[in-house]
Write a protein that holds these residues in place. Sequence first.
Motif, PDB file in Angstrom:
ATOM      1  N   LEU A 182      25.731  49.004  27.144  1.00 53.16           N
ATOM      2  CA  LEU A 182      27.161  49.249  27.326  1.00 53.16           C
ATOM      3  C   LEU A 182      27.445  50.719  27.579  1.00 53.16           C
ATOM      4  O   LEU A 182      28.341  51.068  28.352  1.00 53.16           O
ATOM      5  CB  LEU A 182      27.926  48.784  26.079  1.00 53.16           C
ATOM      6  CG  LEU A 182      27.986  47.278  25.824  1.00 53.16           C
ATOM      7  CD1 LEU A 182      28.694  47.007  24.495  1.00 53.16           C
ATOM      8  CD2 LEU A 182      28.700  46.560  26.956  1.00 53.16           C
ATOM      9  N   GLY A 183      26.706  51.594  26.903  1.00 56.64           N
ATOM     10  CA  GLY A 183      26.936  53.026  27.069  1.00 56.64           C
ATOM     11  C   GLY A 183      28.142  53.473  26.260  1.00 56.64           C
ATOM     12  O   GLY A 183      28.034  53.861  25.105  1.00 56.64           O
ATOM     13  N   THR A 184      29.324  53.404  26.855  1.00 59.48           N
ATOM     14  CA  THR A 184      30.564  53.732  26.154  1.00 59.48           C
ATOM     15  C   THR A 184      31.189  52.450  25.629  1.00 59.48           C
ATOM     16  O   THR A 184      31.393  51.499  26.373  1.00 59.48           O
ATOM     17  CB  THR A 184      31.556  54.438  27.101  1.00 59.48           C
ATOM     18  OG1 THR A 184      30.968  55.654  27.574  1.00 59.48           O
ATOM     19  CG2 THR A 184      32.854  54.756  26.378  1.00 59.48           C
ATOM     20  N   PHE A 185      31.478  52.393  24.328  1.00 62.70           N
ATOM     21  CA  PHE A 185      32.023  51.172  23.738  1.00 62.70           C
ATOM     22  C   PHE A 185      32.876  51.541  22.523  1.00 62.70           C
ATOM     23  O   PHE A 185      32.889  52.692  22.069  1.00 62.70           O
ATOM     24  CB  PHE A 185      30.901  50.204  23.343  1.00 62.70           C
ATOM     25  CG  PHE A 185      29.883  50.784  22.391  1.00 62.70           C
ATOM     26  CD1 PHE A 185      30.066  50.693  21.025  1.00 62.70           C
ATOM     27  CD2 PHE A 185      28.748  51.416  22.859  1.00 62.70           C
ATOM     28  CE1 PHE A 185      29.146  51.234  20.136  1.00 62.70           C
ATOM     29  CE2 PHE A 185      27.815  51.951  21.989  1.00 62.70           C
ATOM     30  CZ  PHE A 185      28.015  51.857  20.619  1.00 62.70           C
ATOM     31  N   ASP A 186      33.567  50.549  22.002  1.00 64.21           N
ATOM     32  CA  ASP A 186      34.439  50.728  20.850  1.00 64.21           C
ATOM     33  C   ASP A 186      33.576  50.861  19.595  1.00 64.21           C
ATOM     34  O   ASP A 186      32.956  49.890  19.155  1.00 64.21           O
ATOM     35  CB  ASP A 186      35.387  49.531  20.729  1.00 64.21           C
ATOM     36  CG  ASP A 186      36.458  49.721  19.669  1.00 64.21           C
ATOM     37  OD1 ASP A 186      36.347  50.664  18.867  1.00 64.21           O
ATOM     38  OD2 ASP A 186      37.413  48.909  19.641  1.00 64.21           O
ATOM     39  N   VAL A 187      33.556  52.028  18.993  1.00 65.14           N
ATOM     40  CA  VAL A 187      32.640  52.301  17.885  1.00 65.14           C
ATOM     41  C   VAL A 187      33.168  51.824  16.540  1.00 65.14           C
ATOM     42  O   VAL A 187      32.470  51.959  15.519  1.00 65.14           O
ATOM     43  CB  VAL A 187      32.300  53.809  17.805  1.00 65.14           C
ATOM     44  CG1 VAL A 187      31.534  54.238  19.036  1.00 65.14           C
ATOM     45  CG2 VAL A 187      33.552  54.648  17.603  1.00 65.14           C
ATOM     46  N   VAL A 188      34.369  51.253  16.506  1.00 61.12           N
ATOM     47  CA  VAL A 188      34.896  50.701  15.257  1.00 61.12           C
ATOM     48  C   VAL A 188      35.083  49.189  15.350  1.00 61.12           C
ATOM     49  O   VAL A 188      35.412  48.545  14.357  1.00 61.12           O
ATOM     50  CB  VAL A 188      36.225  51.398  14.860  1.00 61.12           C
ATOM     51  CG1 VAL A 188      37.396  50.864  15.682  1.00 61.12           C
ATOM     52  CG2 VAL A 188      36.514  51.240  13.362  1.00 61.12           C
ATOM     53  N   ALA A 189      34.852  48.611  16.529  1.00 55.26           N
ATOM     54  CA  ALA A 189      35.076  47.178  16.721  1.00 55.26           C
ATOM     55  C   ALA A 189      34.154  46.362  15.824  1.00 55.26           C
ATOM     56  O   ALA A 189      32.977  46.680  15.661  1.00 55.26           O
ATOM     57  CB  ALA A 189      34.851  46.801  18.181  1.00 55.26           C
ATOM     58  N   LEU A 190      34.708  45.292  15.275  1.00 58.31           N
ATOM     59  CA  LEU A 190      33.958  44.431  14.375  1.00 58.31           C
ATOM     60  C   LEU A 190      32.722  43.846  15.050  1.00 58.31           C
ATOM     61  O   LEU A 190      31.632  43.821  14.475  1.00 58.31           O
ATOM     62  CB  LEU A 190      34.868  43.301  13.875  1.00 58.31           C
ATOM     63  CG  LEU A 190      34.283  42.319  12.876  1.00 58.31           C
ATOM     64  CD1 LEU A 190      33.855  43.033  11.610  1.00 58.31           C
ATOM     65  CD2 LEU A 190      35.308  41.233  12.561  1.00 58.31           C
ATOM     66  N   GLU A 191      32.856  43.392  16.289  1.00 62.16           N
ATOM     67  CA  GLU A 191      31.724  42.756  16.967  1.00 62.16           C
ATOM     68  C   GLU A 191      30.601  43.736  17.279  1.00 62.16           C
ATOM     69  O   GLU A 191      29.464  43.328  17.540  1.00 62.16           O
ATOM     70  CB  GLU A 191      32.182  42.063  18.252  1.00 62.16           C
ATOM     71  CG  GLU A 191      32.657  42.998  19.354  1.00 62.16           C
ATOM     72  CD  GLU A 191      34.159  43.213  19.350  1.00 62.16           C
ATOM     73  OE1 GLU A 191      34.733  43.401  20.434  1.00 62.16           O
ATOM     74  OE2 GLU A 191      34.750  43.205  18.249  1.00 62.16           O
TER      75      GLU A 191
END
Length: 309
Positions: free
Chosen positions: A218-227
């Motif tokens: 993914l590279g850049t992604f949501d770093v707090v997302a539950l999944e």
Amino acid sequence: MTEQQQSPPARFTGDANPYGGGDPYADHRTADFPFTRYADLADRRLGAAVVAANDEFFAQRENLLLPGPAEFDPEHFGHKGKVMDGWETRRRRGVSADHPWPAADDHDWALVRLGAPGVVRGIVVDTAHFRGNYPQAVSVEGVRLPGSPSPEELLADDVKWTTLVPRTEVGGHAANGFAVDVEQCFTHVRVNQHPDGGIARLRVHGEVVPDPRWLSVLGTFDVVALENGGQVEDASNRFYSSPANTIRPGRSHKMDDGWETRRRRDRGNDWIRYRLVARSEIRAIEIDTAYLKGNAAGWAAVSLRDGAE
């Protein structure tokens, strides 16, 4: 094969009284299970699904993972009998009139693909509204397999399942909770009811363990997302809804699908503390107040901390 692990016994056993009218949850037996502070890995909103079951004669397997408590309509009957909001199998019989009882190892099963791989901390097998038609006992097993295995692959003889909850008696119309102490990551669970019966809801609470290979792609992604493995560590208030709602997939669909606190009458402020997936370089932060129209926060601030403590 199954690797045996120990788990505490269920909190409830025995029948519940027949429904006598009024609020059907008035006599529902439940308890405060500390492990429910962890995310539900079997949440359909995370992508979990019941991929197979050996029997769903009275009520379909998909009901197990529906969000929210099971509903009960005492007047709702179908061509097979009482319509129940859960997974219910037919009554098992013996092999002959001379032996009309089920064999000791007879059971029904359902295979659940977790919405995210993770370490299971506790399981709730809720038999709400199944007062006299709940299973005598349940057991739960887990396995970790790569990709998207089919039911046939999950049931293959060479697949090694680990026991999360050993065969344990449960109670009717009750939230039967089991703490789990198995330090392994799982992608699927198998819930068994012995010998047959009905289960309203299944909740599998634990910590998400993301696949680092996927995150690197993914590279850049949501770093707090539950999944992706983000966690809510603590919050100042959980009066109306869980702070974990703020990091679930997708956008909020209604007001209680977010985080709402009771109204403060002091000069303080409410807060959530998150643990990120890993040490990260943050590029942007989004705070979405969808459906919170007259009760949204007036202001918001975000602070960061680097380190384990």
